[in-house]
Design an enzyme around this catalytic site. Structure first.
Site, PDB file in Angstrom:
ATOM      1  N   THR A 102     -13.178  11.826   7.921  1.00 49.97           N
ATOM      2  CA  THR A 102     -12.813  13.192   7.519  1.00 49.97           C
ATOM      3  C   THR A 102     -12.032  13.168   6.213  1.00 49.97           C
ATOM      4  O   THR A 102     -12.243  14.009   5.329  1.00 49.97           O
ATOM      5  CB  THR A 102     -11.969  13.850   8.630  1.00 49.97           C
ATOM      6  OG1 THR A 102     -12.740  13.867   9.823  1.00 49.97           O
ATOM      7  CG2 THR A 102     -11.563  15.264   8.253  1.00 49.97           C
ATOM      8  N   HIS A 128     -14.413  12.867   3.450  1.00 52.14           N
ATOM      9  CA  HIS A 128     -15.049  14.149   3.114  1.00 52.14           C
ATOM     10  C   HIS A 128     -14.139  14.966   2.195  1.00 52.14           C
ATOM     11  O   HIS A 128     -14.600  15.567   1.231  1.00 52.14           O
ATOM     12  CB  HIS A 128     -15.344  14.963   4.377  1.00 52.14           C
ATOM     13  CG  HIS A 128     -16.473  14.432   5.202  1.00 52.14           C
ATOM     14  ND1 HIS A 128     -17.738  14.266   4.705  1.00 52.14           N
ATOM     15  CD2 HIS A 128     -16.515  14.023   6.501  1.00 52.14           C
ATOM     16  CE1 HIS A 128     -18.529  13.781   5.656  1.00 52.14           C
ATOM     17  NE2 HIS A 128     -17.809  13.617   6.749  1.00 52.14           N
TER      18      HIS A 128
END
Lengths: 348, 348, 348, 348
Positions: D41, D44
């Site tokens: 994450t 990202h």
């Protein structure tokens, strides 16, 4: 404020007209109690039986099932507002242990119980941790909200056992047994069978939806119950009596592969025929304690709001707090099932 | 053919050199037994205890755990071929009742057990219904296939309780308790604790993967077991001893919210403190009987083929059928755990 | 005997006045069919859609839901008697595989389906394996016994999802969706919500106990359904329509942590937003096929005998076998829900 | 203090040498971060993909998996002491909703995520609610404690699916997929099969206990996986890749009656063949999100303490916070699996 306290190590309770309003810590909530139910546990404390004498401290305010309004909150309270109508989960877990941190605070080893281990709700005010607050839905009347604690015992038992489409035997038609009858019916039970020693309770059980009832002192009832359930016995046993004989007979009646949920508390060791009652039968036995926090509360709210429960016939008496003695005596005589007390409000 | 029969209502068994080969019905299979295990149940029948005397008919061929080859099939047999190597589920359900028709034939009320209710496997041939046939995978050796019945008892207990990632207490390190140790290890158990009265068994339990073992006559073991499991007690109890004291101590040790699977058969009623041992703890108790038909067999096959079970140390003795007396005596002395008998083959 | 057969690779079925009575093997049972239901699957075969053309052999006798009487049994049949009134599980498993041997024959990879893979029940006689026989309780009338197959689809879906005390959304009010409404009600569901494109079906759903119904082409229905269920969405989705849009909307409406049981068969791939519809929500999705053998049949029998199901309004038409064309056309127009055909009896 | 922040709506992060130490409320805890892991994450957000741009506010401190020491507590904090070594659950539930109050805060609809919705742990200090504190056992080293968040994702997936004694297919051998391999092994899985596009990952999977691995771009792998699991397919699918093709192939490979747990997040809708992949197969699909609060944390602690997990080979790189750019680049190249950053301590 007024409070009902255990002041001496003997039977009875004392109505105290002037005790201090409890203090609240930063995470606590002060609730003005409006209605409170009398529980079988309260009756044990009132009668001062062996269990009470061994556990309950003299000076305690009794009572743990109630509804009221929030009148003050601690400075670190985050989710509760003054003015909210609330009920309260009476088991106060330690908050630190594995059960408390996994939604199983009802089996915390260090649980404190309101009205047993710390001051309870037979009083004008009670202080409780915010975590134990249950906001009451506006469509639920006070006298029903006041008994969410025992309703939750029955709900936990019924939902843990799983009654949908299964035949259900309930041994013991006391407060919680009768609540279990109406819950089992609403939760989709098949045939519901009930045993008790008191024919008035059996009559009420039938009114609440029991299909068949048996006198608990009829030694033939387990055979009759098996006959009534395809000769195999009921698929679920909800044990609500705590009587050793009822427990043994319940296991005898239970179907192979069935589920027994035990809530009633025997006061002595119970000799079980483990091979024939549990092992060869492939039975599952569930020990049931308190209410799941807070899954059971959501279930109770949902069932009450559905309109499918019949609770009014179980709440047989509504008295004033000062009339507590009559309430206990009505319970002792068997004339009352659930007694709800109204608590006098400040300024009234 | 030769067969080992109970011919008199007293201790012992008789080796019969010439009895008729059993007949088979249209849906039956005739199996030439090659290897058979001696079970604790067989020992009860050998010793002719009260249970045996009350249930087992004189004249019966004893034994129920075995492997062999199919030598004949009835004319309506559909899925079994002559020549297949097979083991057999020894519980023969009625086939008609709800348990039998839902994969729970192990708790059929009318179950017949090989070697108990009808002729068993201590013989050159046995006739069984096709439905009870279990084809043996070619990678599984005979002496392991011969003990799939008790392995299945242990497997059923371990898998029903659910041990993956949980601490496990096994009370009783007999044949099935020891099998449960190696299965629990392979099935992903956390800490494994074992109790027994015999230090040799505890030594073997450690060899099979137990982390901690306790002498069953040490009254402090439940406290030690709780201490070793985060002061909360093991999460799973597998009761394999059938001893009332072990059962009670096991419940005392068990963690709140834990699971107890009962397989051991006490010979008398067991007085349980239901409130403290089961109800307040929120414990789940499972009665375990036989093997799930046939889920347990698939699980046993899968674990054996994985190579993660240690069964060789449990099969301590391999004898000829004619040496059965030595086999039983080795079990009585505690020197043997599992004894597997080789059955003489026709023409040998 | 007479039989309704698929004789050409095109729409329609042929009423054959003279075909041979089927033979029975040693483990088979010959049943004289008295009443048979028309299923949506039969309609697919009648209409000869792509699926039918790809699977169903020309020459087959169609139909798989029925009741009748046993008129002959094979010589190895053990538990079925001539004269018994029976229904039949239409999924014939291989009997050898893991699903078949663990009570999960409904997901056998080699299953044969009556009326699809082998001759079915739109005929005077049908031959079936004894294992698939379901003895019909004497208190259950013929036209209800005739639809135990689709009732079992609905029962399997409802009971697998678990509706007791939970809010339930049923997308699609066809035969099985409507059966699911009355079952969910009897099985203890909380709020029941139903969607369909046909207002007549929604009216019937309300009559059967649905609390709220929505037009499936109202794009706002998922939001309305969430609003009606404490702003969180229903706890259970029973997908009975097979329409991609309904499936996606059902997932959107479903509560976090909810359960979706999928029975309806989309005829094309369905594009799902897996993160938002399933993963972040923590949803459980159950694929539902056939009926559990035979747990579902016991559940259906029990619910029917309880008197708590309303099936009469779903069985809208009762015709003679020869009138099958009218039956299919009534289904196509949406005027009929379930059509039950009476089969002429020998000698009548 | 120093902190790593997203300061512009474009790729990259900014190391800020001087930002204010976060304030704490009465129920909050201030933790001095010592080690933090880089999550997919975080990558990202670093790369500023469409999802990040749509959700993450500019100015936020990134990072959510870490270990540290408590340096200050709010005045209403009850169970946490200054000096404790702690990790933190990064999902901060509302505390009021049904999921939050039933042990399911991981699926709270209003969840805030550290480093995504509010300031995270790539900084010298972080403020978190006391409820999210996880005390770290003294036997667990810092770099392992720092990755309890992703370990918990893998643990939740494995334990929800249930792998004990079952064959397990893991699609995707990234950080969490590899953690799932070692957990599945320790949790008692049977055959473990793994797919990935990167042969280095497959090599590592085998080192961690996978029995068989397949190149994800080999179109024959589902057939091979079925062949390797008794021709029936694996019983459990743990989907860790988020790739539409892997998801579809995983369902194809899965055994009838099997369980699929979906954790990987596809970035587009996935077209599924629901009848053949889920419905006819009778498959159970579980959406997996976060970690169960706090059951998963107890499980992770227990497995780590058992010594049965191999986590060291998965933590491939340990860098200083200031070297974050290298860390992200190592992840992008596939050279790193898990990178743990050391955070400079005050006074160092």
């Amino acid at each position: 404020m007024v409070a009902l306290k255990k002041t001496k190590p003997e039977a009875g309770l004392t109505f105290m007209p002037e005790v201090a309003v409890p203090a609240i810590g930063p995470r606590d909530v002060l609730v003005a109690v409006t209605h409170a139910g009398i529980c079988g546990t309260d009756r044990h404390i009132y009668e001062w039986d062996a269990w009470s004498a061994s556990r309950v401290p003299i000076g305690i305010t009794v009572g743990h099932e109630f509804v009221g309004r929030v009148v003050a909150v601690g400075n670190a309270v985050m989710r509760t507002q003054v003015g909210e109508r609330v009920s309260v989960e009476g088991h106060i877990g330690c908050g630190l242990c594995e059960p408390c941190r996994t939604g199983n605070g009802h089996i915390c080893e260090k649980v404190d119980i309101l009205g047993v281990d710390r001051d309870g709700c037979f009083a004008q005010y009670i202080s409780v941790p915010e975590e134990n607050i249950w906001p009451v839905h506006p469509d639920i009347p006070d006298h029903i909200a006041a008994v969410f604690d025992p309703l939750g015992n029955a709900m936990h038992t019924v939902m843990a056992a799983g009654v949908s489409g299964r035949s259900v035997l309930i041994t013991g038609a006391g407060i919680i047994g009768l609540m279990a009858v109406t819950i089992a019916r609403a939760a989709g039970a098949g045939t519901v069978l009930v045993t008790d020693v008191d024919p008035r309770r059996l009559e009420l059980a039938r009114q609440l939806g029991a299909d068949l009832t048996y006198a608990a002192d009829d030694p033939e009832w387990p055979a009759k119950a098996r006959h009534a359930t395809h000769e195999q016995g009921p698929q679920v046993l909800l044990e609500m009596s705590g009587h050793p004989r009822a427990i043994r007979q319940g296991f005898q009646a239970l179907r192979n592969g069935g589920t027994a949920a035990l809530l009633g508390l025997p006061s002595e060791p119970v000799a079980l025929d483990l091979p024939n009652d549990i092992i060869f039968k492939g039975v599952t036995v569930l020990g049931i304690n308190g209410r799941r926090m807070y899954q059971t509360w959501y279930q109770s709210e949902s069932f009450v709001l559905s309109g499918r429960l019949q609770l009014e016939p179980i709440i047989t008496h509504r008295l004033q707090l000062q009339e507590f003695d009559s309430g206990f005596k009505l319970m002792q005589s068997g004339d009352a099932i659930k007694v709800v007390l109204s608590v006098p409000q400040e300024g009234n």
